[in-house]
Design a protein around this motif. Structure first.
Motif, short mmCIF file in Angstrom:
data_model
loop_
_atom_site.label_atom_id
_atom_site.label_comp_id
_atom_site.label_asym_id
_atom_site.label_seq_id
_atom_site.Cartn_x
_atom_site.Cartn_y
_atom_site.Cartn_z
N TYR A 57 83.31 -13.87 102.98
CA TYR A 57 83.00 -14.44 101.67
C TYR A 57 83.02 -15.96 101.74
O TYR A 57 82.16 -16.64 101.17
CB TYR A 57 84.02 -13.93 100.66
CG TYR A 57 83.74 -14.29 99.22
CD1 TYR A 57 82.79 -13.59 98.48
CD2 TYR A 57 84.44 -15.32 98.60
CE1 TYR A 57 82.55 -13.92 97.16
CE2 TYR A 57 84.20 -15.65 97.27
CZ TYR A 57 83.26 -14.95 96.56
OH TYR A 57 83.02 -15.28 95.24
N GLY A 58 84.01 -16.49 102.46
CA GLY A 58 84.10 -17.94 102.60
C GLY A 58 82.90 -18.51 103.33
O GLY A 58 82.41 -19.59 102.99
N SER A 72 78.57 -14.71 107.07
CA SER A 72 78.42 -14.68 105.62
C SER A 72 77.80 -13.36 105.15
O SER A 72 77.81 -13.07 103.97
CB SER A 72 77.57 -15.87 105.16
OG SER A 72 76.24 -15.72 105.61
N VAL A 104 86.00 -22.55 98.82
CA VAL A 104 85.75 -22.11 100.20
C VAL A 104 87.06 -22.06 100.97
O VAL A 104 87.39 -21.08 101.64
CB VAL A 104 84.76 -23.07 100.90
CG1 VAL A 104 84.77 -22.81 102.41
CG2 VAL A 104 83.37 -22.89 100.35
N TYR A 105 87.85 -23.13 100.84
CA TYR A 105 89.13 -23.19 101.56
C TYR A 105 90.05 -22.06 101.13
O TYR A 105 90.64 -21.36 101.95
CB TYR A 105 89.80 -24.55 101.30
CG TYR A 105 91.21 -24.61 101.83
CD1 TYR A 105 91.45 -24.86 103.17
CD2 TYR A 105 92.29 -24.38 101.00
CE1 TYR A 105 92.74 -24.90 103.67
CE2 TYR A 105 93.59 -24.42 101.48
CZ TYR A 105 93.80 -24.68 102.82
OH TYR A 105 95.09 -24.71 103.30
N ARG A 106 90.19 -21.87 99.82
CA ARG A 106 91.14 -20.88 99.32
C ARG A 106 90.73 -19.46 99.73
O ARG A 106 91.55 -18.68 100.20
CB ARG A 106 91.25 -21.00 97.80
CG ARG A 106 92.37 -20.16 97.23
CD ARG A 106 92.72 -20.54 95.80
NE ARG A 106 91.60 -20.42 94.90
CZ ARG A 106 91.02 -21.44 94.28
NH1 ARG A 106 91.47 -22.65 94.49
NH2 ARG A 106 90.02 -21.25 93.46
N GLU A 107 89.45 -19.16 99.52
CA GLU A 107 89.00 -17.80 99.85
C GLU A 107 89.12 -17.53 101.35
O GLU A 107 89.47 -16.43 101.76
CB GLU A 107 87.55 -17.60 99.39
CG GLU A 107 87.38 -17.58 97.88
CD GLU A 107 87.97 -16.34 97.24
OE1 GLU A 107 88.18 -15.34 97.95
OE2 GLU A 107 88.24 -16.36 96.02
N THR A 108 88.79 -18.54 102.15
CA THR A 108 88.77 -18.33 103.59
C THR A 108 90.17 -18.35 104.20
O THR A 108 90.57 -17.41 104.89
CB THR A 108 87.91 -19.42 104.27
OG1 THR A 108 86.63 -19.45 103.64
CG2 THR A 108 87.74 -19.11 105.76
N SER A 140 80.31 -21.24 102.02
CA SER A 140 79.98 -22.46 102.79
C SER A 140 78.48 -22.61 102.91
O SER A 140 77.94 -23.73 102.78
CB SER A 140 80.60 -22.38 104.19
OG SER A 140 81.99 -22.33 104.10
N ARG A 176 89.48 -14.17 103.46
CA ARG A 176 88.15 -13.57 103.24
C ARG A 176 87.11 -14.45 103.95
O ARG A 176 86.38 -15.21 103.33
CB ARG A 176 87.86 -13.46 101.75
CG ARG A 176 88.85 -12.58 101.00
CD ARG A 176 88.54 -12.55 99.52
NE ARG A 176 87.30 -11.82 99.24
CZ ARG A 176 86.66 -11.87 98.08
NH1 ARG A 176 87.12 -12.64 97.12
NH2 ARG A 176 85.55 -11.17 97.89
#
Lengths: 429, 315
Positions: B288-289, B63, B276-280, B293, B285
């Motif tokens: 960032y994800g 993170s 979280v799901y979308r960014e990761t 989290s 990313r």
């Protein structure tokens, strides 16, 4: 919300017919000895591709044909869930256990785009191999950098609206040639309990494609280098009038009743049902879907350009959107290159294009175009088309901002200015 | 009922002193309670540490990096956290997460408690009704969500029902309506989890002595007074468990949102978990994800701790 992918057109088998290939004829970037890439005879390679939603994955059939032609070679196709394909591929590449060949898309605009993989050193250069013949010169920058290419194109995907000709003929309707006439015609179609277009308002890939399609005549036909200028920081979405016009056109289409009722709540199932049953006449989906819809519904489908402000400004997109790349960690590089070389043979590319519903890469004879492409045959014959612009956007987040923003415009949650600002912010991340 | 402590008079005569037979060292340690020492749990603790906390610590490390899932990670300090708190979409996601969690806790527990009270003792068909109410809990939340997606669709069952009863004006595209989409998600969440809270409250009600309620009734206590002063104190532990579980599940809601709206329309149903799901996984990313989290974990721990504190104090 997911970003645009064009894995879905992979759904039909490819036909074989190439002669036996001697590896010596393939001037590959890697060698063919056990020390530097293994041997071809008696070899076994793996290909990782997104799973198809229905039917047999074309790569499976293509692999079977290859093995039928070369009985001593084995090709294993690993189908990964489509929505998790990019993430699975990243994990496998990072862990060093990726397949020998992986499905990728050109550029950097999608999660499975090849440029980030290549920049991280996970892909083998295919420069100097037969893959070069599958990459249009105008798209070379999307397939690599510094003069190297890292993937082999599979087919040419045309982005235009897919229309149900049977339903339109029954209603006595024809798609107009200019945008004004299109808007004017929508009310009449709506009065007949139909709609000109059906969209999946809840699906960012589809609303994004709508936005991209509208941008063709407004942004990229006027300024084909707009993406380069955006990358150089010379322009932004927010300060480009043509992008304002693009998103305003979405609102105009909605207000004119060009979309189906409850368009903002539609999904891909809505498109299939609406287009298949003829309650909507056209949709913004990859060209390969036309053939599948025709097969499943018995109606005739064809590809139509989304009208620009005038007939002269109307344009279509056509790009090599699907490709295979050789992973650096492959222990069977020679065998994988032999497979790629076999696929790059003109007769195999032609067969692949036929079965995927797209067009073969390479030189196109207008006389050989499928009937579905007749309305846009002139664009194809004269190579008067644009590459899909989001391939050269900075990341998939820009496309997501466009698609989600159009959702917001349809529901009245946001404004054109805010959507364009969000696209700029996504580009600069 | 009281229990008399034994007095000197009532206590049995003490047995004559018997010398304890000689014990081995091991036996003496056993009697002294030395066996079952803390280090017996070391293997399990080590596994929990490695599998759970070490993995979380690695996530915590990422993170503070800009890792994109490929190649090495670069340390970026608190940039990801700064970006999170400057991201306008995060404000909406946090607000949606809290709204869903709070409404879910209140409504699921109230309805679950009412069902538990109704099906506690007298009703003859209570066992069948309990099974029927609990059945949605064992179903896949994704499957349930997809079923409800069809129900809430433009051409779905709900709009058809409204049309059938003459309420066409109430019809709408439920899952694409910025106001109603989140209500639809909460409806599914509550519908599927009411059975769980009901079972927890039924277990709590089983510990409330029937005699106490009857005694209160004989003393003239009303139904509400009996519930307020006899039943509620008795089921306080069940309240703590049920509200904590629903709060945690509400804060990390994901399946229902992804299956029904994907966070749309235009982020109207986005939660921290979906972002979280979308960014990761959609945008790659990972750094960032991971920061997102960690933020979500912080939310859950603080909220659950606060909620536990409140319910314990009442107890």
């Amino acid at each position: 919300m997911m970003t645009l992918t064009f894995a879905r057109p992979f759904r039909a088998a490819a036909l074989a017919g190439a002669g036996a290939l001697a590896l010596a004829a393939c001037s590959s970037a890697v060698g063919d000895t056990p020390e530097d890439g293994g041997t071809v005879d008696g070899s076994s390679i793996s290909i990782s591709v997104p799973a198809t939603e229905a039917g047999v994955n074309p790569h499976v059939e293509f692999a079977e044909r290859y093995m039928a032609e070369f009985p001593d070679r084995t090709v294993e196709v690993v189908e990964l869930p489509g929505d998790g394909y990019a993430n699975s591929t990243r994990t496998q590449l990072q862990a060093g256990n990726a397949a020998d060949l992986i499905y990728v898309t050109p550029g950097a605009g999608n999660p499975q785009s090849l440029l980030p993989f290549a920049e991280a050193g996970f892909l083998e250069s295919l420069s100097g191999t037969s893959a070069e013949s599958t990459v249009p010169a105008s798209s070379a920058a999307l397939f690599g950098s510094d003069g190297e290419i890292y993937a082999q194109g599979l087919d040419l995907t045309v982005i235009a609206s897919v229309a149900n000709d049977t339903a339109m003929a029954a209603a006595g309707y024809a798609l107009p040639d200019d945008f004004g006439a299109l808007l004017a015609s929508c009310a009449d179609v709506q009065a007949d309990d139909a709609s000109v277009y059906v969209i999946a308002g809840t699906a960012v890939p589809n609303t994004g494609l709508l936005g991209i399609s509208l941008a063709g005549a407004r942004v990229y036909a006027e300024d084909p280098d707009w993406n380069m200028r955006r990358a150089a920081g010379e322009v932004t979405f927010a300060d480009t009038a043509a992008w304002h016009d693009t998103l305003e056109a979405v609102i105009e289409l909605q207000e004119a009743g060009c979309f189906q009722d409850g368009a903002e709540g539609g999904d891909f199932g809505t498109i299939t049902v609406g287009l298949g049953q003829g309650t909507s006449y056209a949709a913004f989906i990859p060209s390969g879907a036309a053939e599948q819809l025709a097969t499943e519904t018995g109606s005739e489908f064809s590809l139509h350009a989304l009208p620009g402000a005038t007939a002269e400004s109307t344009t279509v997109y056509a790009s090599v959107n699907n490709a295979l790349a050789l992973t650096s960690g492959s222990k069977n590089k020679a065998a994988a290159l032999a497979f790629l070389d076999w696929m790059a043979q003109p007769e195999n590319l032609a067969a692949y294009g036929e079965t995927s519903g797209n067009l073969p890469v390479g030189d196109l004879d207008p006389a050989d175009l499928p009937a579905a492409y007749a309305p846009i045959a002139d664009f194809i014959a004269e190579a008067d088309y644009l590459p899909l612009p989001n391939q050269s956007w900075s990341s998939g987040e820009v496309y997501n901002a466009l698609g989600a923003g159009i959702q917001g415009l349809l529901t009245g949650q946001t404004t054109v200015e805010d959507v364009l600002a969000a696209m700029d912010a996504a580009w600069d991340k | 009922m009281t229990i008399k402590k034994p007095t000197a008079e009532s206590a049995p005569p003490a047995a004559p002193h018997q010398p304890r037979p000689a014990e081995s060292r091991a036996q003496r340690r056993f009697h002294a309670g030395d066996y079952g020492s803390w280090w017996w749990a070391l293997p399990a603790l080590a596994m929990v540490f490695c599998i759970h906390y070490l993995a979380t610590a690695f996530g915590g490390y990422y993170s503070f990096t800009d890792w994109n899932g490929l190649g090495p990670a670069t340390w970026v300090g608190i940039d990801n956290f700064v970006a999170i708190f400057n991201d306008p979409q995060m404000a909406g996601a946090v607000r949606n997460t809290l709204v869903i969690a709070i409404v879910f806790v209140v409504v699921a527990n109230v309805i679950g408690l009412l069902f538990a009270l109704a099906l506690n003792r007298t009703l003859k068909s209570r066992y069948l009704l309990r099974v029927l109410l609990f059945a949605p809990v064992v179903l896949s939340s994704l499957a349930v969500s997809y079923v409800f997606r069809f129900i809430f669709a433009q051409e779905g069952a709900l709009n058809a029902l409204l049309e059938a009863v003459g309420l066409e004006s109430w019809q709408r595209t439920w899952l694409a309506d910025p106001t109603w989409a989140i209500v639809a998600i909460m409806t599914v969440l509550i519908w599927q989890n009411v059975g769980l809270t009901m079972v927890i409250y039924l277990a709590g009600l089983a510990t409330v002595p029937q005699e106490q309620e009857e005694a209160a009734a004989v003393d003239g206590a009303s139904m509400w007074q009996r519930f307020r002063h006899v039943v509620m104190p008795g089921i306080q532990p069940a309240v703590a468990i049920a509200t904590t579980l629903t709060l945690v599940n509400g804060l990390r809601v994901f399946d229902q949102v992804m299956a029904m709206t994907g966070g749309g329309p235009f982020g109207a149903t986005d939660t921290l978990a979906t972002v979280v799901y979308r960014e990761t996984f959609a945008f790659g990313r990972f750094g960032y994800g991971a920061a997102l989290s960690l933020t979500l974990t912080f939310f859950v721990v603080v909220a659950a701790g606060f909620q536990l504190y409140i319910t314990r104090r009442k107890h």
